[in-house]
Design an enzyme around this catalytic site. Structure first.
Site, PDB file in Angstrom:
ATOM      1  N   CYS A   1     -96.115 -90.256 -13.936  1.00  0.00           N
ATOM      2  CA  CYS A   1     -96.901 -91.610 -14.284  1.00  0.00           C
ATOM      3  C   CYS A   1     -97.879 -91.882 -13.981  1.00  0.00           C
ATOM      4  CB  CYS A   1     -96.074 -92.896 -14.682  1.00  0.00           C
ATOM      5  SG  CYS A   1     -95.918 -94.574 -14.928  1.00  0.00           S
TER       6      CYS A   1
ATOM      7  N   ASP B   1     -99.427 -95.036 -13.338  1.00  0.00           N
ATOM      8  CA  ASP B   1     -98.796 -95.847 -12.215  1.00  0.00           C
ATOM      9  C   ASP B   1     -99.543 -95.987 -11.225  1.00  0.00           C
ATOM     10  OD1 ASP B   1     -97.016 -97.853 -10.519  1.00  0.00           O
ATOM     11  OD2 ASP B   1     -96.053 -98.187 -11.782  1.00  0.00           O
TER      12      ASP B   1
ATOM     13  N   ARG C   1     -98.694 -97.177  -8.297  1.00  0.00           N
ATOM     14  CA  ARG C   1     -97.940 -97.518  -7.523  1.00  0.00           C
ATOM     15  C   ARG C   1     -97.786 -95.897  -7.223  1.00  0.00           C
ATOM     16  NH1 ARG C   1     -94.628-102.254  -9.551  1.00  0.00           N
ATOM     17  NH2 ARG C   1     -94.264-100.804 -11.377  1.00  0.00           N
TER      18      ARG C   1
ATOM     19  N   HIS D   1     -90.437 -92.716 -12.361  1.00  0.00           N
ATOM     20  CA  HIS D   1     -90.107 -93.277 -11.263  1.00  0.00           C
ATOM     21  C   HIS D   1     -89.943 -94.503 -11.627  1.00  0.00           C
ATOM     22  CE1 HIS D   1     -93.042 -96.787 -12.713  1.00  0.00           C
ATOM     23  NE2 HIS D   1     -93.615 -95.313 -13.108  1.00  0.00           N
TER      24      HIS D   1
ATOM     25  N   CYS E   1     -90.089 -98.242 -14.755  1.00  0.00           N
ATOM     26  CA  CYS E   1     -90.900 -97.910 -14.898  1.00  0.00           C
ATOM     27  C   CYS E   1     -91.285 -99.132 -16.451  1.00  0.00           C
ATOM     28  CB  CYS E   1     -90.946 -96.097 -15.551  1.00  0.00           C
ATOM     29  SG  CYS E   1     -92.391 -95.656 -16.656  1.00  0.00           S
TER      30      CYS E   1
END
Length: 227
Positions: free
Chosen positions: A25, A27, A29, A81, A84
């Site tokens: 992803c 993202d 993080r 994750h 999400c």
């Protein structure tokens, strides 16, 4: 970094030899190298919203082809994750704009598994389950590509894995989904590979030499229906 690992940049400038393609992803993080405990040059990475793999994404397919055919990676990891944002957005009826076209892929996963998801009463747990189902769908979609099936046909060692990362504690949930050969692919998505065609041609030639009739060809059109 060069002080900790002398000569790193010189080695990276010459070539990259990763054994893993990471499909994750976007993202911020979810840093692939940090999660895997690896450094620069150890992972080939593709990221998008909610780690979606679809057959129409030319960017992803180009990355996959290069990773498999040129870099000869041995593993493809699809890693989602929990919490999400893409999956949470797909579960809602809110309109977000252009990204709605991308989220449609996750909505399709939700719709396919709606009965299973409906049995989960807690909304957070339902979202977590959708994340896992979305990863599983992407794992199978990787295996449905001719790129991966041709690699297996060549005898290339290639395993496709599904993981989910937990933001709250950094734990990796291995979904125990590991596909390592075409025999594990659903028949409707399994292509007739080049070696399969060669085997079929060799069998036809052997039949001709032995005086046996070759297998009948498929009809070019359907037989006429009786009145």
């Amino acid at each position: 970094m060069d002080m900790e690992n002398p000569g790193l940049f010189e080695r990276l400038a010459v070539q990259q030899t990763p054994e893993i393609l990471w499909i994750g992803c976007s993202d911020a993080r979810v840093p692939a190298e940090s999660i895997c405990g690896l450094g620069p040059g150890d992972l080939f990475v593709h990221r998008n919203i909610a780690n979606v793999v679809v057959s129409t994404d030319m960017s992803l397919l180009s990355v996959l082809q290069y990773a498999v055919e040129v870099l000869k990676v041995r593993h493809v990891i699809v890693c989602g994750h929990y919490q999400c944002g893409g999956c949470l957005a797909a579960m809602s009826n809110k309109q977000y704009g252009l990204i709605d076209n991308w989220l449609r892929n996750i909505k399709d996963v939700y719709q396919t598994n709606r009965r299973v998801l409906a049995d989960v009463t807690d909304s957070s747990e339902r979202a977590d389950l959708l994340v896992e189902l979305n990863v599983a769908k992407s794992v199978h979609n990787v295996c449905h590509t001719g790129i991966v099936q041709d690699a297996w046909d060549r005898g290339q060692k290639l395993s496709i894995h599904g993981w989910v990362y937990r933001l709250s504690d950094g734990h990796i949930n291995d979904l125990k989904l590991c596909i390592e050969g075409q025999h594990e692919v659903e028949s409707i998505y399994s292509y007739v590979t080049k070696s399969g065609l060669k085997k079929d041609l060799a069998q036809r030639r052997a039949n001709l030499r032995a005086g046996r009739s070759p297998s009948p060809a498929r009809p070019q059109s359907l037989p006429a229906q009786k009145a």
